[in-house]
Design an enzyme around this catalytic site. Structure first.
Site, mmCIF file in Angstrom:
data_model
loop_
_atom_site.group_PDB
_atom_site.id
_atom_site.type_symbol
_atom_site.label_atom_id
_atom_site.label_comp_id
_atom_site.label_asym_id
_atom_site.label_seq_id
_atom_site.Cartn_x
_atom_site.Cartn_y
_atom_site.Cartn_z
ATOM 1 N N SER A 270 0.852 -1.178 0.000
ATOM 2 C CA SER A 270 0.000 0.000 0.000
ATOM 3 C C SER A 270 0.889 1.229 0.000
ATOM 4 O O SER A 270 2.007 1.196 0.517
ATOM 5 C CB SER A 270 -0.940 0.009 1.197
ATOM 6 O OG SER A 270 -0.199 0.121 2.375
ATOM 7 N N HIS A 284 -2.889 7.366 -3.870
ATOM 8 C CA HIS A 284 -2.887 6.173 -3.025
ATOM 9 C C HIS A 284 -3.046 4.946 -3.895
ATOM 10 O O HIS A 284 -3.775 4.985 -4.893
ATOM 11 C CB HIS A 284 -4.056 6.240 -2.038
ATOM 12 C CG HIS A 284 -4.483 4.888 -1.528
ATOM 13 N ND1 HIS A 284 -5.549 4.198 -2.080
ATOM 14 C CD2 HIS A 284 -3.970 4.095 -0.564
ATOM 15 C CE1 HIS A 284 -5.687 3.037 -1.448
ATOM 16 N NE2 HIS A 284 -4.749 2.951 -0.524
ATOM 17 N N ASN A 286 -3.044 0.346 -3.494
ATOM 18 C CA ASN A 286 -3.021 -0.802 -2.596
ATOM 19 C C ASN A 286 -3.320 -2.030 -3.446
ATOM 20 O O ASN A 286 -4.275 -2.010 -4.232
ATOM 21 C CB ASN A 286 -4.126 -0.577 -1.542
ATOM 22 C CG ASN A 286 -4.315 -1.781 -0.647
ATOM 23 O OD1 ASN A 286 -4.983 -2.742 -1.012
ATOM 24 N ND2 ASN A 286 -3.730 -1.718 0.525
ATOM 25 N N TYR A 287 -2.489 -3.048 -3.356
ATOM 26 C CA TYR A 287 -2.782 -4.329 -4.027
ATOM 27 C C TYR A 287 -2.528 -5.427 -3.011
ATOM 28 O O TYR A 287 -1.525 -5.406 -2.302
ATOM 29 C CB TYR A 287 -1.912 -4.511 -5.290
ATOM 30 C CG TYR A 287 -2.169 -3.398 -6.266
ATOM 31 C CD1 TYR A 287 -3.336 -3.371 -7.036
ATOM 32 C CD2 TYR A 287 -1.300 -2.315 -6.349
ATOM 33 C CE1 TYR A 287 -3.621 -2.299 -7.869
ATOM 34 C CE2 TYR A 287 -1.573 -1.239 -7.187
ATOM 35 C CZ TYR A 287 -2.738 -1.243 -7.934
ATOM 36 O OH TYR A 287 -3.024 -0.176 -8.742
ATOM 37 N N ARG A 288 -3.454 -6.392 -2.965
ATOM 38 C CA ARG A 288 -3.354 -7.389 -1.905
ATOM 39 C C ARG A 288 -3.874 -8.733 -2.384
ATOM 40 O O ARG A 288 -4.758 -8.819 -3.264
ATOM 41 C CB ARG A 288 -4.112 -6.922 -0.664
ATOM 42 C CG ARG A 288 -5.562 -6.607 -0.945
ATOM 43 C CD ARG A 288 -6.244 -5.775 0.127
ATOM 44 N NE ARG A 288 -7.622 -5.481 -0.274
ATOM 45 C CZ ARG A 288 -7.966 -4.417 -1.020
ATOM 46 N NH1 ARG A 288 -7.067 -3.526 -1.400
ATOM 47 N NH2 ARG A 288 -9.222 -4.238 -1.382
ATOM 48 N N GLY A 438 -1.802 -6.776 17.655
ATOM 49 C CA GLY A 438 -0.449 -6.991 17.132
ATOM 50 C C GLY A 438 -0.183 -6.279 15.822
ATOM 51 O O GLY A 438 0.901 -6.406 15.264
ATOM 52 N N ARG A 440 0.817 -3.391 13.221
ATOM 53 C CA ARG A 440 1.827 -2.327 13.348
ATOM 54 C C ARG A 440 1.165 -0.991 13.022
ATOM 55 O O ARG A 440 1.009 -0.615 11.859
ATOM 56 C CB ARG A 440 2.996 -2.601 12.414
ATOM 57 C CG ARG A 440 4.148 -1.637 12.660
ATOM 58 C CD ARG A 440 5.396 -2.028 11.904
ATOM 59 N NE ARG A 440 6.530 -1.247 12.356
ATOM 60 C CZ ARG A 440 6.949 -0.115 11.773
ATOM 61 N NH1 ARG A 440 6.328 0.358 10.724
ATOM 62 N NH2 ARG A 440 7.995 0.522 12.238
#
Lengths: 480, 480
Positions: A270, A284, A286-288, A438, A440
């Site tokens: 991202s 912006h 984002n690739y997932r 958890g 980040r």
């Protein structure tokens, strides 16, 4: 979560930037950049992590404020005049690279929470540790930091070799590995291109590990010549998806078992870039890739999501058209139905519903893509990721130095406020991230601008260009 | 939603402020303030709404930017020198007041969307319209704008007269009316006190009506001498609560019918003050009364919520102790169990869970209070609301002019970023508001600071006072 801080000591002086720009038509040439004069001006700090006792000093230097960074730049400037020649630096750069690989591996093993590592620039080596090849050729030239999966490139190479010429086998090469490799390469290419566009600042690299499984590499550039704040984040995480999250996915139409938790794996990249100049738009992408495994049958299901969108404070139609045309071209290559579908999805998704305004002029957005062979979808996501430079670079280059007034800067800051509202109130990824134990947080919230503003009941003047932008945000246009 | 803009034309010159301060030991004295020389310097604009054809011009003057506001102030300054004498102004002020009452009523009737109304200052009159007493004595001296309920004060007075000497009857005087009257009075007192502390800026007053039922009065001060942004918002709304919201309330332990929507009524006051000086803390309070009616039995249930909390960027223990001690005293008067309970509730509520930090040094917070007679709870909420000046004023007065560095201002801006994160990600009221159709977004988000900042991975220096503050935010202390 344990964080492994990786400090790339790249030069940030304007003189070096101009050297880099002149050599940067090809990014392969650009990756030689760190071997310039200025890197060695802080050589004692850069090299220190590889010499045990210096580690702590380097940690604190990595944590210095922007004020001391500028001091540092001044020092670099002073020392450059008497610096060593380019050929000597090249040799030294290689040495840093070679040492770096060993240090990465050691650091990975001990999980030293904040050990600073210099990511070498153009190291050409096949470094070994205890007789075993640790990372394949040119890790630092290929990535901003070592990938999360050890021996990633070897593993991919072996799998691809094994599948050569067999489409079925090729389609089944472990997508987790391919995606990790792709996002790591995209991260490098984009960080280098954006450093080049900035001409001054470089990305700070943090490689971090997640106690619950996996980790990531966060690259953040702050207060550059062009960018107020830019971040490119890769994460490669795995763990157990709670039953509630599985239910949510079922409600989105996924054929998943009811009332059970499932092992999951997610890899993504991202990026958000906030320029200083109000004429230059925020961008912006984002690739997932997301994969779950049915605990009863061990069958895996995976899907892709992503997109890229542009957020101007001042609307240049030319920019919006170029941006959309670039992604339309990428989409059309894969499926002519993609662009119209994903363009509308983007307008629908980046909707600040409580304001009745879109975040920007859109682009493309897609999610849950699993309607064709995975390697086809992977190729699409990959093409999108690598189209970013073509889509954004010309825009930032022609807007970064335009003149602007204080009033225009204030309007940009108000739009940044809207950006914060969207990200914190509506963005699914951010909400999911903030609610994940958890997670980040700094990597999730690096999408926020450096500064933002909220004025009560602010309305642009009737007939102003600011009002024209609002009209487009309230009623999205077709650009191509 | 239709907005009815009310512009209070109060003077904002320093010379007038000092006159006000000298006379402001009592707020009754202070409420005479608008009859100063400067109000009439813009008399043609102030008076215009009462003279039909001028209305639109006044609307646009109300929508001017801060830039033109400062021009306006300059004009006032110039004209003041040749302005009329005080006695003549007093008479003119009364005239404005009398006209104002009529205009309010007319505006209420037609729901003119943005008709600007000058809220008269100290009008002493029992104004009539068509032979009927419209508003009881001194409406503008009691409130920042006319209450949402027509004839509010008459209605309360009649109910209280009727219940005089009968505790049962007194407890049943319509709580909606009493609460509206209380929050409107508190709004006036607090706005006046804060204008006085600021010494320069005045609150801009927006009275707005909600299509779905009810409305509110939002008072916002921007870019004053002391306050960067301060808002005091009253809302008095009613409508139908969807079954899903009723379910949510049942899950919090309310004894409500399942699977049905319910008529509701809600009145509240909320306030946030963000000072410029990083040594001066931000403060927030909110008091609300919520009532639902069972559609089958027509039985009503009501409960109170609220609290007040302090958010310093730099911690002065003396301030935190004074703030907590003030509310402990108020709590103890009503129930010794209140303070320890509500102090902990505050620490638990204002928790930026994704950061592991509290928003500030807390105060008190309570919700769903319905465990004793309503008039007792009302008295408690009312005492809390009117304790605000005692709790906050001494703090702002001793911190507003302390010297500070640019670095300290930057730290304040980072803490403002955290404030935004809490409000947009966690605050129940904000989330509820943003998800409510027809909600007045500007009133909900007036709690956001004027400016905020996010730096990637910022950590205060070890041993610094900034780090000391973080330690307290991570592990709340007892202050009294």
């Amino acid at each position: 979560m344990q964080a492994l801080r990786v400090v790339r000591r790249l030069p940030s002086s304007a003189s070096f930037a101009s050297v880099r720009r002149s050599a940067s038509a090809h990014h392969s040439a650009m990756s030689l950049a760190p071997l310039s004069s200025s890197i060695t001006s802080s050589a004692s700090r850069s090299l220190s992590p590889w010499h045990g006792s210096e580690t702590n000093r380097a940690v604190s230097s990595a944590a210095t404020s922007s004020k001391s960074d500028s001091n540092h730049q001044e020092q670099q400037g002073n020392q450059r005049k008497e610096g060593p020649d380019y050929a000597r630096l090249l040799v030294r750069g290689l040495a840093i690279g070679i040492s770096g690989l060993t240090a990465f591996v050691a650091a990975d093993r001990v999980l030293h929470p904040a050990a600073p590592l210099v990511v070498p620039g153009p190291a050409k080596s096949t470094e070994t540790s205890g007789g075993k090849v640790v990372v394949a050729q040119e890790p630092a030239a290929r990535f901003m930091a070592p990938p999360l999966t050890e021996d990633l490139e070897h593993k991919i190479a072996a799998a691809l070799r094994d599948a050569a010429g067999d489409p079925d086998k090729l389609a089944n090469v472990d997508m987790k590995l391919r995606m990790e490799d792709m996002v790591m390469r995209a991260q490098l290419a984009i960080c280098r291109a954006m450093e080049d566009a900035d001409g001054q600042a470089t990305f700070k690299v943090d490689r971090w590990l997640r106690k619950e499984g996996g980790g990531g590499v966060s690259c953040v550039l702050t207060d550059g010549a062009v960018f107020e704040k830019a971040g490119v984040n890769v994460s490669v995480v795995h763990g157990i998806l709670p039953a509630a999250a599985v239910r949510e996915m079922r409600s989105r139409g996924k054929d998943l078992p009811a009332d059970t938790s499932m092992p999951f794996f997610a890899t993504g990249i991202s990026c958000v870039m906030h320029p200083h100049n109000p004429m230059a738009p925020t961008v912006h992408f984002n690739y997932r890739y997301f994969e779950v495994t049915d605990p009863r049958t061990q069958q895996r299901q995976g899907w892709f999501g992503g997109g890229c969108d542009l957020t101007p404070s001042y609307l240049f139609e030319e920019d919006a058209k170029h941006f959309h045309a670039t992604y339309k071209q990428v989409c059309d290559k894969h499926d002519p139905a993609f662009y119209p579908h994903f363009k509308k999805w983007c307008d629908d998704y980046f909707n600040i519903t409580h304001r009745g305004e879109r975040r920007g002029v859109g682009g493309i957005f897609f999610d849950d893509l699993d309607d064709r062979p995975r390697d086809k979808l992977f190729a699409f996501a990959s093409d999108c990721a690598f189209a970013f430079e073509e889509a954004y670079l010309p825009i930032i280059m022609r807007r970064r130095n335009l003149p602007f007034t204080e009033e225009q800067k204030r309007w940009q800051q108000l739009r940044r406020g809207r950006y914060v509202e969207f990200n914190l109130v509506h963005d699914r990824g951010t909400k999911f991230g903030l609610a994940t134990p958890g997670a980040r947080i700094e990597s999730i919230l690096m999408s926020l601008p450096l500064t933002a503003r909220w004025e009560y009941c602010h309305e642009p003047a009737p007939g102003s260009v600011e009002e024209e932008l609002l009209a487009v945000l309230r009623s999205p246009k077709n650009w191509v």
